[in-house]
Design a protein around this motif. Sequence first.
Motif, PDB file in Angstrom:
ATOM      1  N   PHE A 165     -48.339  37.834 -46.482  1.00 57.11           N
ATOM      2  CA  PHE A 165     -47.294  38.391 -47.683  1.00 57.11           C
ATOM      3  C   PHE A 165     -45.880  38.551 -46.285  1.00 57.11           C
ATOM      4  CE2 PHE A 165     -48.534  37.331 -51.085  1.00 57.11           C
ATOM      5  CZ  PHE A 165     -50.387  37.701 -50.835  1.00 57.11           C
TER       6      PHE A 165
ATOM      7  N   ALA B 206     -42.195  36.748 -45.434  1.00 51.99           N
ATOM      8  CA  ALA B 206     -40.724  37.207 -46.058  1.00 51.99           C
ATOM      9  C   ALA B 206     -39.751  36.248 -44.959  1.00 51.99           C
ATOM     10  CB  ALA B 206     -40.855  38.811 -45.159  1.00 51.99           C
TER      11      ALA B 206
ATOM     12  N   ILE C 216     -37.934  37.606 -54.371  1.00 52.79           N
ATOM     13  CA  ILE C 216     -38.433  39.090 -54.487  1.00 52.79           C
ATOM     14  C   ILE C 216     -38.710  39.707 -55.249  1.00 52.79           C
ATOM     15  CG2 ILE C 216     -37.047  40.956 -53.257  1.00 52.79           C
ATOM     16  CD1 ILE C 216     -35.192  40.167 -51.905  1.00 52.79           C
TER      17      ILE C 216
ATOM     18  N   GLU D 192     -42.599  38.610 -56.088  1.00 53.44           N
ATOM     19  CA  GLU D 192     -43.554  38.586 -54.992  1.00 53.44           C
ATOM     20  C   GLU D 192     -43.764  39.513 -55.069  1.00 53.44           C
ATOM     21  OE1 GLU D 192     -41.865  38.463 -50.921  1.00 53.44           O
ATOM     22  OE2 GLU D 192     -42.742  40.591 -50.169  1.00 53.44           O
TER      23      GLU D 192
ATOM     24  N   VAL E  56     -48.006  40.116 -54.985  1.00 53.26           N
ATOM     25  CA  VAL E  56     -49.249  41.509 -54.084  1.00 53.26           C
ATOM     26  C   VAL E  56     -49.993  41.977 -54.453  1.00 53.26           C
ATOM     27  CG1 VAL E  56     -48.651  43.162 -52.065  1.00 53.26           C
ATOM     28  CG2 VAL E  56     -47.422  40.765 -51.858  1.00 53.26           C
TER      29      VAL E  56
ATOM     30  N   LEU F 170     -42.461  44.258 -41.061  1.00 49.67           N
ATOM     31  CA  LEU F 170     -42.277  43.384 -40.871  1.00 49.67           C
ATOM     32  C   LEU F 170     -42.056  42.695 -42.666  1.00 49.67           C
ATOM     33  CD1 LEU F 170     -43.826  40.675 -38.581  1.00 49.67           C
ATOM     34  CD2 LEU F 170     -41.600  40.878 -38.481  1.00 49.67           C
ATOM     35  N   MET F 171     -42.542  43.017 -43.424  1.00 48.74           N
ATOM     36  CA  MET F 171     -42.471  43.021 -45.164  1.00 48.74           C
ATOM     37  C   MET F 171     -41.239  43.673 -45.976  1.00 48.74           C
ATOM     38  SD  MET F 171     -45.500  42.685 -46.923  1.00 48.74           S
ATOM     39  CE  MET F 171     -45.832  43.253 -48.721  1.00 48.74           C
TER      40      MET F 171
ATOM     41  N   VAL G 103     -37.581  43.132 -42.748  1.00 47.82           N
ATOM     42  CA  VAL G 103     -37.156  42.228 -42.988  1.00 47.82           C
ATOM     43  C   VAL G 103     -36.587  41.712 -43.925  1.00 47.82           C
ATOM     44  CG1 VAL G 103     -37.439  39.764 -42.837  1.00 47.82           C
ATOM     45  CG2 VAL G 103     -37.887  41.761 -41.040  1.00 47.82           C
ATOM     46  N   GLY G 104     -38.190  41.503 -45.328  1.00 48.92           N
ATOM     47  CA  GLY G 104     -38.594  40.927 -46.256  1.00 48.92           C
ATOM     48  C   GLY G 104     -37.449  42.072 -48.030  1.00 48.92           C
ATOM     49  N   ALA G 105     -37.197  43.388 -46.734  1.00 49.35           N
ATOM     50  CA  ALA G 105     -36.489  44.129 -48.471  1.00 49.35           C
ATOM     51  C   ALA G 105     -35.535  44.142 -47.818  1.00 49.35           C
ATOM     52  CB  ALA G 105     -37.171  44.758 -48.689  1.00 49.35           C
TER      53      ALA G 105
END
Lengths: 102, 395, 182
Positions: B141, B145, B175, B178, B182, C73-74, C77-79
């Motif tokens: 995961f 991203a 988003i 996701e 998860v 990273l999650m 970067v992702g949020a």
Amino acid sequence: MNLQIFLAISAVLFATGLAAVLSRANAILVLIGIELMLGAANLNFVAFWKFSPSPSDLTGVMFALFSIAVAAAEVAVGLAIIILVHRRMNTVDVDDADELKG
Amino acid sequence: MSEFLETAPVWLKDWVLGLLAGFGVPGWILDLVAAGMVVGTCIGIFLGLFALMSVMERKILARCQNRYGPNRVGPFGLFQPVADGIKMITKEDIVPAAADRVVHFLAPVVMMVPALLVLAILPYGRDLVPVQLDAGILYFFAVGAGTEVAVFMAGWSSNNKYSVIGAMRAIAQMISYEMPLVIAALTAAMVSGSLAPQAIVEAQGPAGFLPGWYVFTPWGFVAALIFYTCALAESNRCPFDLPEGESELVAGHLTEYSGFKYATFFMAEYIGMFAICGLFVTLFLGGWQAPLPALGFVPSWVWFFAKVCAVAGSMVWVRATLPRLRIDHMLGFAWKFLLPMGFVTFLAAACWHYAGRGPAGWLASLAIVGAAYVALSANFSRRFSLERRVYQFSE
Amino acid sequence: MIQNILNELAADPWGVAGKWFALAPAAVLLLAAAAAVVARNLVRAALALTLSFMALGVLFISLGAEFLGFVQLMVYVGAVAMLIVFAILLTRPDRLRRTATALRGAGPAAGVVIGLVTLGGLLGVISTSPLAAGTKCAPAATAPVARIGEVLMGSHVAALLAVGVLLTAALVGAAILAIEDK
């Protein structure tokens, strides 16, 4: 490859973030600087954990983990405030938001 | 014979390394060659699967729509990917004049790299994991991203209103979906007691009356459905392909891409789809485990790839069947149904475990999941009145 | 001579490749952070920030805290990066006001000077501190996921629950702040 190199890297990152916070006018760029400073602090924690006498306590890693969570919450609320300010005053310039009355 | 086939990839790699060591090659070059062989094999297999998928999807969609698919280029049209490849490579690469050239160039790269990186932790066979990570599911995961960043880069750098709107919608969709993805994955990880994919596969142990796969338990079935739906949304497949639907926003964030860059996006999407099918198989369908002990003579990697191809085929089937969702319906579905359902499934899995994993656990988790489903879907039902249809024919 | 350099690098507890595994992401991190601070274009600043977050995540992984690197990273970067990008696109400036990336009244001088002074102070402290000077790393400093789980649910469970409440409050607060009253 000792502790000092990682502390120096984190110090440079912190100083970069500090320069961004103090010299940029756009609120979002100020927030970017704050995020860089938080990242530098996290790097410090992990570096101290790596070179600590009892790394199996995981203190540094735990501190950095909670710091990441709190930073995410802070970014969300900060950006909500910036969007609200933009909606009321049509600007994101930090120098223009200088009145206490809304 | 089946033992030999089972360990054939590892045996092949060891044989090549032994040959090179016999020539006196130093240790670190042997490590590099071993890594290169593993990476090359993985990427080669998945590129081959991508090529096969691109033609099989078109043929299956066509047959569902009562027509033939591409059938000119080879026997049954199977060399169509070659023709597509030649077309994509020889097309002119047009970049808009006002576009941001660096970001426009890097977006396909940033899209492709995570799709390839996540292939490293999937357990392809009994001892065939390229990288053994303690937190493999989290790695999947975390690397995924990066795809969201690539979608934004593609949309914004094209300097085109429709691309930006398409990119924003795509990121919002990714988003939102996701989170249930998860949570469903964590349900399987929680019951297995580890975040490592190989441990999760081994926990779906040898088969009894039913295979011990998690999909055959009530909470596992619901979690598998949630994971499958969110996997469709994460790879922008129908019915969640609003970001790239042709009738919506031209091609959304991919509007200004042509030629090889578009082919790279296409490739990244398909390889991502295979990767997430691989994770679905690992988490819920027992990975490389055979369904019955009697079928254990078939090598484990054959089972893995057969299951992945079956799941990918079912995704094509879903694409042929269901219409596209609107953006507000899509986001409402994720936040108001899938997310609470995911939490309830997590709770049901814990109840199943603490009630002893036997019939009592089955009943408890089934009751919890059933009640939640009825309660949440009451939100989405509308009252239809079915009246008699009146057909009007033209004169 | 090359053999001597190789021997010296190999004698380091981090090994030949280990040093570059830590220094390369550090270099990318510092360059990307500098680019994020100096950029004229707001979205390029946000993308440079995303790159610096990725480099920081890789740096955490190379330091042995793999779980923390993946979480970085999650989450970042992702949020966080995506939130910043959305906010940039939702707060586009008017034509008549000064450009989005202007500097404040005193110019860059104040920020750069104070940044350099802070950097000098920190580096001075680092180089003269007895704590940091002779520390060699413990090569087995790993953070396995099982151990992180034990610590989170064991000694740090109060902090975990408090963070849960904090995140819920932040979620509800941000939604209430940003929602448009029709």
